[in-house]
Design a protein around this motif. Structure first.
Motif, short mmCIF file in Angstrom:
data_model
loop_
_atom_site.label_atom_id
_atom_site.label_comp_id
_atom_site.label_asym_id
_atom_site.label_seq_id
_atom_site.Cartn_x
_atom_site.Cartn_y
_atom_site.Cartn_z
N GLY A 1 6.22 91.26 30.04
CA GLY A 1 7.06 92.12 29.25
C GLY A 1 8.16 92.76 30.05
O GLY A 1 7.91 93.48 31.00
N LEU A 2 9.40 92.46 29.68
CA LEU A 2 10.52 93.18 30.26
C LEU A 2 10.66 94.49 29.51
O LEU A 2 10.64 94.50 28.29
N HIS B 1 14.67 101.80 26.15
CA HIS B 1 14.20 103.19 26.00
C HIS B 1 13.15 103.54 27.05
O HIS B 1 12.93 104.71 27.35
N VAL B 2 12.50 102.51 27.64
CA VAL B 2 11.56 102.78 28.74
C VAL B 2 12.33 103.29 29.97
O VAL B 2 11.93 104.26 30.61
N MET C 1 15.16 104.77 29.82
CA MET C 1 15.77 106.05 29.45
C MET C 1 14.73 107.17 29.34
O MET C 1 15.10 108.34 29.24
N THR C 2 13.45 106.83 29.35
CA THR C 2 12.42 107.87 29.35
C THR C 2 12.69 108.86 30.48
O THR C 2 12.59 110.07 30.31
N LEU D 1 21.42 101.31 25.35
CA LEU D 1 20.74 102.21 24.41
C LEU D 1 21.67 102.55 23.24
O LEU D 1 21.25 102.58 22.08
N GLY E 1 22.35 99.10 21.26
CA GLY E 1 21.20 98.32 20.79
C GLY E 1 21.18 96.90 21.32
O GLY E 1 20.33 96.10 20.93
N ARG E 2 22.10 96.58 22.21
CA ARG E 2 22.08 95.23 22.81
C ARG E 2 21.31 95.29 24.11
O ARG E 2 21.49 96.21 24.91
N PRO E 3 20.41 94.33 24.34
CA PRO E 3 19.58 94.39 25.54
C PRO E 3 20.39 94.21 26.82
O PRO E 3 21.47 93.62 26.80
N ALA F 1 21.24 92.36 30.10
CA ALA F 1 21.10 90.92 30.38
C ALA F 1 20.56 90.69 31.79
O ALA F 1 21.27 90.25 32.68
N GLN G 1 18.77 88.95 34.85
CA GLN G 1 18.61 87.56 35.27
C GLN G 1 17.16 87.35 35.70
O GLN G 1 16.67 88.04 36.57
N TYR H 1 12.20 86.33 25.64
CA TYR H 1 13.24 87.21 26.17
C TYR H 1 14.56 86.48 26.38
O TYR H 1 15.43 86.97 27.07
N ARG I 1 18.25 84.66 25.71
CA ARG I 1 19.49 84.95 25.02
C ARG I 1 19.63 83.99 23.84
O ARG I 1 19.16 82.86 23.89
N ASP J 1 22.86 90.17 17.57
CA ASP J 1 22.55 91.05 18.69
C ASP J 1 22.22 90.27 19.96
O ASP J 1 21.87 90.86 20.99
N LYS K 1 19.75 88.37 20.78
CA LYS K 1 18.36 88.26 21.21
C LYS K 1 17.66 87.14 20.45
O LYS K 1 17.84 87.00 19.24
N PHE L 1 13.55 115.54 37.22
CA PHE L 1 13.19 115.57 35.80
C PHE L 1 12.62 116.96 35.50
O PHE L 1 11.91 117.52 36.33
N TYR M 1 9.93 111.41 25.93
CA TYR M 1 10.11 110.38 24.90
C TYR M 1 8.77 110.05 24.25
O TYR M 1 7.71 110.34 24.80
N TYR N 1 5.74 107.75 23.37
CA TYR N 1 5.06 106.64 24.06
C TYR N 1 4.37 105.72 23.07
O TYR N 1 3.51 104.93 23.44
N ARG O 1 4.28 102.15 23.91
CA ARG O 1 3.63 101.77 25.17
C ARG O 1 2.13 102.00 25.16
O ARG O 1 1.38 101.29 25.80
#
Lengths: 222, 177
Positions: A80-81, A85-86, A88-89, A108, A111-113, A115, A117, B29, B31, B37, B39, B101, B132, B134, B137
């Motif tokens: 999982g990438l 928002h992770v 930005m936490t 953020l 809304g575009r991820p 990119a 590599q 993941y 493109r 968008d 994705k 923080f 935020y 969770y 997560r």
């Protein structure tokens, strides 16, 4: 009847044969050397990323667990990438104006991820499942290296089939307690070799791992 | 003989295909040029209900029974998701607040000691102040596990001496006479 071959023909033939043999050997060495070189395996090569993310800082420095960001590693085939928002936490409060992090804020907002590599990529004909490896106690560091010492993320292992099979044919010495799977430093693991060898052997038995089947083609090519 | 020749041609034919490394399919993941968008992994449309949604919300509403396994799970999840800010003991002096923080409140203040466990589950689910959510997560059952472990942390810092067994009292006497 005239002579067909000159006096030196024999020598020339031998020289030509020798050249052919040398060429074949040389080509073999060249191809083999290329396949194992970091140019082909990409080990240690830094890829250009939209944000110069440092695992050294986040893992080594702050001590954040791998699973904080790679949340699906225990339940899915993908580690999982992290979603934006992770990031930005923390970065909604820390380094808020840093130009380096502009792509994260843009992501953020739009809304575009981001990119990223891909660094640790397997070919499409390989099936690999993170969840089962993590659940059985193959630590992250075995395949991804000392990520806590990488200011920029690079591939640590060649990800060739031979390398996968090394472990699949003899998994016991590679197994660790699953609850410590994200631990990076295992240098003290072999302090008591006989105990730890026992751990591996027992883990293989307890989990019902059958090394004889682990190198079947369809384990990874399905 | 012809069969043998054909067999010899197979690798040549396969090599001609190429691109087995990148097969024409979308991975999670990757493109995509198909969706606006960019994705390949598309979010479900608004209002979609997943098959496991009822089980998900049931896990959030029903508090699991307290037990050693719940605490163990809570300890592990707390270590992953909470300790960067709240630190291992719950005082709120984690490595992230050390880098600027805003410092979270300690779990050992009377307001949080007196509040219900569901408060922690609620904060994990919805977020609170600069924290935020969770929800993406930490799974619902794990939120209860974390709340249970926070309770254990609170007890670790605040227990009346009368509640200790004689054995524990003796140990305490050795450490802090």
């Amino acid at each position: 009847m005239p002579q067909i071959f000159t006096a030196s023909a024999d020598t020339r033939l031998r020289a030509a044969l020798l050249l052919v043999v040398l060429a074949v050997l040389g080509a073999g060495l060249l191809v083999g050397g290329y396949m194992d070189s970091s140019y082909a395996t990409l080990v240690g090569w830094v890829r250009h990323q939209p944000v110069p993310f440092s695992h050294e800082h986040h893992v080594g420095g702050l001590g954040i667990d791998c699973r904080y960001c790679h949340t699906t590693v225990e339940v899915s085939k993908h580690a999982g990438l992290p979603a934006t928002h992770v990031c930005m936490t923390c970065h909604s409060q820390v380094w808020t104006g840093a130009p380096m992090l502009a792509p994260v804020r843009d992501s953020l907002a739009s809304g575009r991820p981001i990119a990223w590599q891909r660094v640790a990529r397997l070919p499409d004909y390989v099936y690999f499942n993170h969840a089962i490896h993590v659940a059985r106690g193959v630590p992250c560091v075995t395949c991804h290296g000392r990520i806590d010492r990488m200011p920029l993320t690079v591939r640590a292992k060649p990800f060739q089939m031979g390398w996968c099979l090394e472990c699949h044919r003899n998994p016991a010495p590679h197994l660790r307690p699953p609850e410590q799977v994200t631990r990076m430093d295992w240098s003290d693991w072999n302090r008591r070799p006989e105990e730890h060898r026992l751990y591996g052997d027992l883990a293989v038995k307890a989990y019902g791992i059958e090394p004889s089947k682990l190198d079947d083609c369809n384990i990874c090519h399905r | 003989m012809t069969r043998l020749l054909l067999a010899c041609l197979i690798p040549v034919a396969l090599a001609a295909c190429g691109g087995m490394d990148h097969q024409p399919r979308y991975d999670s993941y990757e493109r995509s040029s198909l969706f606006p968008d960019g994705k390949s992994m598309q979010a479900p449309p608004q209002g979609a209900v997943a098959l496991d949604d009822p089980a998900w919300s049931a896990a959030l509403e029903n508090r699991p029974a307290m037990g050693f396994e719940l605490l163990q799970r809570g300890r592990e999840r707390y270590g992953i998701y909470c300790s960067p800010c709240h630190d291992a003991s719950g005082h709120g002096r984690g490595t992230v607040p050390a880098r600027g923080f805003p410092r979270p409140p300690s779990f050992h203040i009377s307001r949080l000691r007196a509040g219900p466990s569901s408060h922690f589950v609620d904060v994990i689910t919805r977020g609170h102040g600069v924290m935020y959510s969770y929800a993406a997560r930490v799974a619902p059952a794990d939120r209860w596990a974390i709340a249970a472990y926070i309770r254990a942390l609170q007890i670790s810092q605040n227990v009346p001496a009368a509640a200790l067994s004689p054995d524990e009292l003796a140990k305490l006497g050795e450490v802090a006479p």
